[in-house]
Design a protein around this motif. Structure first.
Motif, mmCIF file in Angstrom:
data_model
loop_
_atom_site.group_PDB
_atom_site.id
_atom_site.type_symbol
_atom_site.label_atom_id
_atom_site.label_comp_id
_atom_site.label_asym_id
_atom_site.label_seq_id
_atom_site.Cartn_x
_atom_site.Cartn_y
_atom_site.Cartn_z
ATOM 1 N N LYS A 13 0.818 -1.213 0.000
ATOM 2 C CA LYS A 13 0.000 0.000 0.000
ATOM 3 C C LYS A 13 0.851 1.263 0.000
ATOM 4 O O LYS A 13 0.580 2.196 -0.760
ATOM 5 C CB LYS A 13 -0.939 0.027 1.208
ATOM 6 C CG LYS A 13 -1.964 -1.078 1.256
ATOM 7 C CD LYS A 13 -2.991 -0.839 2.343
ATOM 8 C CE LYS A 13 -2.397 -0.655 3.715
ATOM 9 N NZ LYS A 13 -1.707 -1.876 4.208
ATOM 10 N N SER A 17 0.881 4.003 -2.820
ATOM 11 C CA SER A 17 0.393 5.327 -2.437
ATOM 12 C C SER A 17 1.374 6.415 -2.838
ATOM 13 O O SER A 17 0.972 7.481 -3.330
ATOM 14 C CB SER A 17 0.148 5.389 -0.934
ATOM 15 O OG SER A 17 -0.850 4.489 -0.548
ATOM 16 N N TYR A 29 -1.630 13.431 0.666
ATOM 17 C CA TYR A 29 -1.377 12.029 0.975
ATOM 18 C C TYR A 29 -1.610 11.823 2.460
ATOM 19 O O TYR A 29 -0.904 12.404 3.305
ATOM 20 C CB TYR A 29 0.060 11.660 0.584
ATOM 21 C CG TYR A 29 0.504 10.289 1.050
ATOM 22 C CD1 TYR A 29 -0.341 9.185 0.938
ATOM 23 C CD2 TYR A 29 1.771 10.087 1.596
ATOM 24 C CE1 TYR A 29 0.058 7.926 1.355
ATOM 25 C CE2 TYR A 29 2.188 8.836 2.017
ATOM 26 C CZ TYR A 29 1.325 7.760 1.901
ATOM 27 O OH TYR A 29 1.712 6.516 2.319
ATOM 28 N N SER A 31 -1.846 9.036 5.340
ATOM 29 C CA SER A 31 -1.579 7.655 5.738
ATOM 30 C C SER A 31 -1.770 7.526 7.240
ATOM 31 O O SER A 31 -1.240 8.333 8.019
ATOM 32 C CB SER A 31 -0.155 7.271 5.356
ATOM 33 O OG SER A 31 0.256 6.105 6.043
ATOM 34 N N ILE A 65 -5.322 11.124 -1.198
ATOM 35 C CA ILE A 65 -4.963 9.709 -1.326
ATOM 36 C C ILE A 65 -4.916 9.178 0.094
ATOM 37 O O ILE A 65 -4.115 9.639 0.915
ATOM 38 C CB ILE A 65 -3.590 9.558 -2.013
ATOM 39 C CG1 ILE A 65 -3.641 10.156 -3.426
ATOM 40 C CG2 ILE A 65 -3.171 8.097 -2.060
ATOM 41 C CD1 ILE A 65 -2.302 10.607 -3.933
ATOM 42 N N GLU A 67 -4.550 6.111 2.800
ATOM 43 C CA GLU A 67 -3.953 4.779 2.903
ATOM 44 C C GLU A 67 -4.037 4.216 4.310
ATOM 45 O O GLU A 67 -3.538 4.813 5.265
ATOM 46 C CB GLU A 67 -2.481 4.837 2.463
ATOM 47 C CG GLU A 67 -1.784 3.494 2.500
ATOM 48 C CD GLU A 67 -0.421 3.558 3.161
ATOM 49 O OE1 GLU A 67 -0.076 2.598 3.876
ATOM 50 O OE2 GLU A 67 0.285 4.558 2.967
#
Length: 425
Positions: A13, A17, A29, A31, A65, A67
């Motif tokens: 992942k 990513s 991003y 996460s 994005i 994750e």
């Protein structure tokens, strides 16, 4: 738009990513592990703080994005925050044993997972625990109210090929439309269908939407053009359907109707993958109605009977058109018959998907006599008529054998004179 990158631990992942993030620099991003590193100290309180900050960031960021595994307490908190659809799911997967054998203990040591977690499960045990909880099917079901399409990415898959095949602009346009109209009182319901509804969207697909509204197609066209601006290079209105052609050649078709029933045929024909994926704006009751539409049994016998009667009517007109030397109308009738016969062939085969316009008919109908329908708009050939006659007699015999038509007078001895065509006519 949100791009959710979900999957098991050590499934790739983070690597995926980062590649997606590099391809979309304007997207944030987010996460969960990165939030743990930033805001947690390994305590239960630190974990709670990291998770809360992560959930808040995701819910407040429009283009991101995202994750993490897609499972667990964070997933439940996040789904409660996301009241409307936000984007697409990309499921990362890797063989479990390979994931376990490739565990990098140094990598996971840098992430301050709560000590209480570590006492319960090792990284290997966590991977095995999540195995059946973060499959594509499970994640699609769990996140069906937050996404409108799903994709899969296997570990070590060629990223460039995957990214080039992803219809990103389709999703970005869809997100623009959804954002603009989800709170618009003139849009009572917004649905997707076609390739998007079937979860088969590609870079060559059209984008098909339905808006339930009392406003006219003209008024909606004005709204859409004002929203899209120079991105739309051509717009037209075909009855209740608005067609929009974009700078990148994408065709967006928006059907306007006063009731969901206005779109029921096209919705059912789309072979909907997951009804919840398609509801961009709507009620739970409407979702039930849509599920009922997908489960409606099509009257194949009634459809076959209707098509057969149309074919026979058109075929019986050909001798008269030959006598009149009306080659253009003769050719036109043959073209219509070809379309109807393609549908009938698919009914005979039991292939009822997209029956109004069967997909890839040239491939699925191996022995179809295309040349029997091929005519010139300026000349009528008797050999073509004879080939068509031979084909239709066989087709109608098969329809009768399968009890799809009841009329015994099609191509009977009594009606033989209707099919006679001579040079003297």
């Amino acid at each position: 738009m949100h791009i959710y990158l979900f999957g098991n631990l050590n499934s790739g992942k983070s690597t995926l990513s980062k590649k997606v993030s590099q391809s979309l620099p304007s997207y944030s991003y987010l996460s969960l592990d990165e939030f743990r590193i930033l805001y947690s100290d390994g305590s239960d309180k630190g974990e709670q703080q990291a998770c809360e900050r992560f959930v808040a960031a995701v819910s407040q960021t429009s283009d991101a994005i995202i994750e993490f595994s897609g499972y667990g307490r964070v997933a439940e908190l996040l789904k409660l925050q996301l009241k409307t659809k936000r984007g697409i799911l990309i499921h990362c997967f890797r063989d479990i044993e390979k994931s376990i054998s490739a565990i990098n203990t140094d990598k996971y040591a840098k992430i301050p997972y709560p000590e209480s977690y570590k006492k319960v499960q090792s990284i290997e045990e966590t991977i095995r625990f999540l195995a059946d909880k973060v499959t594509l099917k499970t994640l699609e079901y769990d996140w069906q109210c937050q996404i409108w399409q799903s994709y899969s990415f296997e570990y070590r898959q060629d990223f460039s090929k995957f990214w080039q095949s992803l219809p990103l602009s389709h999703h970005q346009y869809l997100d623009t439309l959804r954002n603009a109209f989800v709170d618009d009182i003139d849009a009572q319901t917004i649905l997707s269908f076609g390739s998007l509804g079937a979860n088969r969207l590609t870079t060559l697909s059209d984008l098909d939407l339905f808006i339930q509204s009392d406003l006219s197609a003209d008024k909606w066209c004005e709204k859409l053009l004002a929203l899209l601006g120079n991105e739309c290079v051509h717009a037209d209105i075909l009855g209740s359907k608005i067609t929009l052609r974009m700078q990148d050649r994408l065709l967006v078709e928006v059907v306007i109707g006063r009731a969901i029933s206005d779109i029921s045929l096209y919705y059912r024909e789309s072979q909907i993958y997951n009804v919840n994926f398609t509801v961009l704006k709507g009620t739970a009751e409407q979702t039930k109605d849509l599920k009922a539409i997908t489960q409606q049994k099509v009257d194949h016998k009634g459809k076959a009977s209707e098509l057969a009667s149309q074919v026979y009517f058109l075929f019986c007109s050909l001798p008269t058109l030959k006598a009149k030397n009306d080659s253009y109308k003769y050719s036109f009738h043959c073209s219509i018959m070809q379309h109807y016969c393609v549908q009938l062939e698919h009914i005979l085969m039991g292939k009822n998907q997209h029956n109004y316009l069967p997909k890839y008919a040239a491939i699925t109908l191996d022995n179809f006599p295309w040349t029997a329908f091929s005519t010139s708009p300026t000349e009528i050939q008797l050999t073509q008529y004879e080939a068509l006659y031979q084909y239709l007699t066989v087709l109608f015999t098969q329809l009768k054998q399968q009890k799809l038509i009841d009329n015994k007078h099609y191509f009977s001895e009594e009606t033989l004179f209707l099919h006679q065509i001579t040079t003297e006519l």
